[in-house]
Design a protein around this motif. Sequence first.
Motif, PDB file in Angstrom:
ATOM      1  N   THR A  25      49.348  58.100  42.729  1.00  0.00           N
ATOM      2  CA  THR A  25      50.233  57.021  42.284  1.00  0.00           C
ATOM      3  C   THR A  25      49.752  55.828  43.384  1.00  0.00           C
ATOM      4  N   GLU A  26      48.698  55.738  43.632  1.00  0.00           N
ATOM      5  CA  GLU A  26      48.183  54.658  44.569  1.00  0.00           C
ATOM      6  C   GLU A  26      47.782  53.551  43.636  1.00  0.00           C
ATOM      7  N   LEU A  27      48.439  52.052  44.126  1.00  0.00           N
ATOM      8  CA  LEU A  27      47.944  50.986  43.454  1.00  0.00           C
ATOM      9  C   LEU A  27      46.964  50.355  44.474  1.00  0.00           C
ATOM     10  N   PHE A  28      45.749  50.046  44.024  1.00  0.00           N
ATOM     11  CA  PHE A  28      44.779  49.419  45.111  1.00  0.00           C
ATOM     12  C   PHE A  28      44.321  47.998  44.492  1.00  0.00           C
ATOM     13  N   GLN A  29      44.521  46.992  45.437  1.00  0.00           N
ATOM     14  CA  GLN A  29      44.162  45.723  45.201  1.00  0.00           C
ATOM     15  C   GLN A  29      43.420  44.991  45.796  1.00  0.00           C
ATOM     16  N   THR A  30      42.410  44.135  45.395  1.00  0.00           N
ATOM     17  CA  THR A  30      41.452  43.521  46.400  1.00  0.00           C
ATOM     18  C   THR A  30      41.892  42.002  46.316  1.00  0.00           C
ATOM     19  N   SER A  31      42.033  41.428  47.627  1.00  0.00           N
ATOM     20  CA  SER A  31      42.476  39.986  47.800  1.00  0.00           C
ATOM     21  C   SER A  31      43.718  39.638  47.306  1.00  0.00           C
ATOM     22  N   ILE A  32      44.503  38.530  47.478  1.00  0.00           N
ATOM     23  CA  ILE A  32      45.509  38.291  47.080  1.00  0.00           C
ATOM     24  C   ILE A  32      45.603  37.224  46.040  1.00  0.00           C
ATOM     25  N   LEU A  36      43.359  33.625  45.297  1.00  0.00           N
ATOM     26  CA  LEU A  36      42.414  32.968  44.276  1.00  0.00           C
ATOM     27  C   LEU A  36      43.141  31.617  43.691  1.00  0.00           C
ATOM     28  N   LEU A  37      44.413  31.376  44.061  1.00  0.00           N
ATOM     29  CA  LEU A  37      45.063  30.090  43.669  1.00  0.00           C
ATOM     30  C   LEU A  37      44.187  28.702  44.349  1.00  0.00           C
ATOM     31  N   GLN A  38      43.839  29.182  45.458  1.00  0.00           N
ATOM     32  CA  GLN A  38      43.153  28.052  46.362  1.00  0.00           C
ATOM     33  C   GLN A  38      41.606  27.930  45.942  1.00  0.00           C
ATOM     34  N   GLY A  39      41.167  28.821  45.087  1.00  0.00           N
ATOM     35  CA  GLY A  39      39.937  28.554  44.820  1.00  0.00           C
ATOM     36  C   GLY A  39      38.707  29.497  45.456  1.00  0.00           C
ATOM     37  N   GLN A  40      39.403  30.723  45.947  1.00  0.00           N
ATOM     38  CA  GLN A  40      38.577  31.739  46.536  1.00  0.00           C
ATOM     39  C   GLN A  40      38.031  32.741  45.479  1.00  0.00           C
ATOM     40  N   TYR A  41      36.870  32.508  44.885  1.00  0.00           N
ATOM     41  CA  TYR A  41      36.457  33.242  43.729  1.00  0.00           C
ATOM     42  C   TYR A  41      35.353  33.927  44.001  1.00  0.00           C
ATOM     43  N   GLU A  42      34.923  34.138  45.177  1.00  0.00           N
ATOM     44  CA  GLU A  42      33.568  34.897  45.479  1.00  0.00           C
ATOM     45  C   GLU A  42      34.207  36.281  46.303  1.00  0.00           C
ATOM     46  N   GLY A  43      33.995  37.273  45.865  1.00  0.00           N
ATOM     47  CA  GLY A  43      34.437  38.712  46.554  1.00  0.00           C
ATOM     48  C   GLY A  43      33.416  39.385  46.754  1.00  0.00           C
ATOM     49  N   SER A  44      33.444  40.428  47.668  1.00  0.00           N
ATOM     50  CA  SER A  44      32.121  40.952  47.943  1.00  0.00           C
ATOM     51  C   SER A  44      32.620  42.560  47.465  1.00  0.00           C
ATOM     52  N   THR A  60      39.652  39.879  37.554  1.00  0.00           N
ATOM     53  CA  THR A  60      38.668  38.578  37.304  1.00  0.00           C
ATOM     54  C   THR A  60      37.288  39.330  37.923  1.00  0.00           C
ATOM     55  N   PHE A  61      36.325  38.101  37.838  1.00  0.00           N
ATOM     56  CA  PHE A  61      34.811  38.477  38.115  1.00  0.00           C
ATOM     57  C   PHE A  61      34.541  37.152  39.035  1.00  0.00           C
ATOM     58  N   ASN A  62      33.631  37.484  40.146  1.00  0.00           N
ATOM     59  CA  ASN A  62      33.104  36.210  40.929  1.00  0.00           C
ATOM     60  C   ASN A  62      32.769  35.199  39.955  1.00  0.00           C
ATOM     61  N   PRO A  89      28.583  48.187  37.176  1.00  0.00           N
ATOM     62  CA  PRO A  89      28.857  48.592  38.440  1.00  0.00           C
ATOM     63  C   PRO A  89      28.555  47.893  39.424  1.00  0.00           C
ATOM     64  N   LYS A  90      27.598  46.782  39.208  1.00  0.00           N
ATOM     65  CA  LYS A  90      27.111  45.877  40.592  1.00  0.00           C
ATOM     66  C   LYS A  90      27.761  44.499  40.207  1.00  0.00           C
ATOM     67  N   GLN A  91      28.386  44.262  39.445  1.00  0.00           N
ATOM     68  CA  GLN A  91      29.209  43.180  39.233  1.00  0.00           C
ATOM     69  C   GLN A  91      30.256  43.165  40.411  1.00  0.00           C
ATOM     70  N   LEU A  92      30.648  41.717  40.781  1.00  0.00           N
ATOM     71  CA  LEU A  92      31.504  41.620  41.907  1.00  0.00           C
ATOM     72  C   LEU A  92      32.813  41.241  41.632  1.00  0.00           C
ATOM     73  N   THR A  93      34.046  41.429  42.240  1.00  0.00           N
ATOM     74  CA  THR A  93      35.259  40.813  41.906  1.00  0.00           C
ATOM     75  C   THR A  93      36.075  39.950  43.054  1.00  0.00           C
ATOM     76  N   PRO A  94      36.480  38.958  42.747  1.00  0.00           N
ATOM     77  CA  PRO A  94      37.331  38.462  43.790  1.00  0.00           C
ATOM     78  C   PRO A  94      38.867  38.610  43.775  1.00  0.00           C
ATOM     79  N   PHE A  95      39.453  39.443  42.840  1.00  0.00           N
ATOM     80  CA  PHE A  95      40.713  39.691  42.842  1.00  0.00           C
ATOM     81  C   PHE A  95      40.874  40.741  41.637  1.00  0.00           C
TER      82      PHE A  95
END
Length: 257
Positions: A25-32, A36-44, A60-62, A89-95
């Motif tokens: 029952t775990e929710l996993f989230q990357t970044s906040i 994203l609202l500030q324009g941080q659209y590049e995740g690793s 979303t996606f990088n 699988p190699k695509q990246l997400t910022p959120f």
Amino acid sequence: MDGVIATLTAAWKHLVRREGAQPDTELFQTSIMGALLQGQYEGSMSYATLALHGDFGIGTFNDLDGEMIAFDGRFYQLRSDGSVRTVEPKQLTPFALVTFFKPAEVINIDSESDQAAVATRIEQSSSANLFTAIKLEGHFRKMTTRTVEVQSKPFPPLIEAAAHEKTLSFSQIEGTIIGFRTPAYAQGIGVPGLHLHFLSRDERSGGHVLSYSLDSGNLQLMPLHTFHLELPIAAEFVGSTLSLDSFSKDVKEVEGG
Ligand code: ZN
């Protein structure tokens, strides 16, 4: 084409079953959401890694290249040109937010219901203080979605990027809504209230849900008692000033809450 999709699905299944992932029952989230609202659209974080934590969710996606929806072990990318494709699988997400979905409650909705009526059913059957994963399969009388458009650097804040988003409207369409109910106290981390994405049954269209009405459907809910938040290591995040001052106004405008 079927063969390609079958191979990809098999690859995902292998990844998500790896030992060490939390299947319950775990929710996993990357970044906040605030980043994203500030324009941080590049995740690793790659989708291969994300899939270790869940095969059901939204994100979303990088470069903000479209909306993500995942269920039944498949990840889809819904782009602003209206196309839908399977995520690599190699695509990246910022959120993104994912879980392994096991419904705790199933509600059949057999009469016409507007968006507010469905929201009330969800609220009645879940806690305002927990994260809840939501799946709604059904026949929609109306559905309006939006899809963010790929951005280039320097990235504008989400409120500016979303001003150019593509909106699509459908009537009499079958499909699946996937999303989460997020507690009000998680403002800044997520989108308080409901955050939903849609994919048509023919897998040819969808996006971030702005409004809908339902003819009939099957609503499935899963409360989540564990929240795993992974924060970016990028200097852009670590060194930024994240403020809640304009968060609720901006998130309402951007997410259509
Ligand atoms: Zn969304």
